[in-house]
Write a protein that holds these residues in place. Structure first.
Motif, PDB file in Angstrom:
ATOM      1  N   GLY A  31       0.802  -1.224   0.000  1.00  0.00           N
ATOM      2  CA  GLY A  31       0.000   0.000   0.000  1.00  0.00           C
ATOM      3  C   GLY A  31       0.830   1.268   0.000  1.00  0.00           C
ATOM      4  N   VAL A  32       1.954   1.249   0.702  1.00  0.00           N
ATOM      5  CA  VAL A  32       2.827   2.431   0.711  1.00  0.00           C
ATOM      6  C   VAL A  32       3.364   2.687  -0.692  1.00  0.00           C
ATOM      7  N   LEU A  75       2.103   1.575  -3.621  1.00  0.00           N
ATOM      8  CA  LEU A  75       0.996   1.899  -4.522  1.00  0.00           C
ATOM      9  C   LEU A  75       0.456   3.304  -4.261  1.00  0.00           C
ATOM     10  N   GLY A  76       0.188   3.619  -3.018  1.00  0.00           N
ATOM     11  CA  GLY A  76      -0.375   4.928  -2.680  1.00  0.00           C
ATOM     12  C   GLY A  76       0.587   6.072  -2.957  1.00  0.00           C
ATOM     13  N   GLY A  77       1.837   5.894  -2.553  1.00  0.00           N
ATOM     14  CA  GLY A  77       2.828   6.945  -2.788  1.00  0.00           C
ATOM     15  C   GLY A  77       3.060   7.210  -4.261  1.00  0.00           C
ATOM     16  N   THR A  78       3.092   6.150  -5.035  1.00  0.00           N
ATOM     17  CA  THR A  78       3.312   6.291  -6.472  1.00  0.00           C
ATOM     18  C   THR A  78       2.115   6.923  -7.169  1.00  0.00           C
ATOM     19  N   MET A  79       0.927   6.521  -6.786  1.00  0.00           N
ATOM     20  CA  MET A  79      -0.277   7.112  -7.383  1.00  0.00           C
ATOM     21  C   MET A  79      -0.375   8.604  -7.062  1.00  0.00           C
ATOM     22  N   LEU A  80      -0.053   8.962  -5.830  1.00  0.00           N
ATOM     23  CA  LEU A  80      -0.074  10.381  -5.464  1.00  0.00           C
ATOM     24  C   LEU A  80       1.012  11.163  -6.198  1.00  0.00           C
TER      25      LEU A  80
END
Length: 110
Positions: free
Chosen positions: A17-18, A20-25
């Motif tokens: 999640g870190v 995926l979330g960091g990259t998407m943001l």
């Protein structure tokens, strides 16, 4: 055993999640600043992988100290558990990075 597997799954999904979330943001940030998001997302996915592992295993050096202490005391099983937690976090972070690479390349290999 259930607690061990639960912690392994937790570490895996936190690391995943870190990344995926960091990259998407980071991709959203690139769009807002009118930069191409694909290159930025691929770069961030690689750079954030180690930090995703650190966040998943607790964010401190304590897991490494626990391994050292258990080995010195002759207790192998808890040390192996700590190593497996780190491996689960690595697999989660790596799978997150691989998913981002797959998404950015349009689902084709290479």
């Amino acid at each position: 055993m259930a607690a061990f597997l639960s912690k392994c799954m937790l570490d895996f999904f936190i690391a995943f999640g870190v990344v995926l979330g960091g990259t998407m943001l980071a991709g959203i940030s690139s769009v807002i600043t009118l930069d191409p998001p694909v290159h930025r997302m691929l770069t961030v996915a690689e750079q954030i992988k180690i930090w995703a592992m650190v966040a998943a295993i607790g964010g401190t050096i304590d897991p490494i100290r626990a391994i050292e202490t258990h080995f010195q005391d002759g207790h192998i099983s808890p040390a192996i558990q700590q190593i497996l937690y780190i491996v689960c976090a690595f697999v989660g972070a790596h799978m997150g990075t691989t998913l981002i690479q797959w998404i950015c390349r349009g689902g084709t290999s290479g």
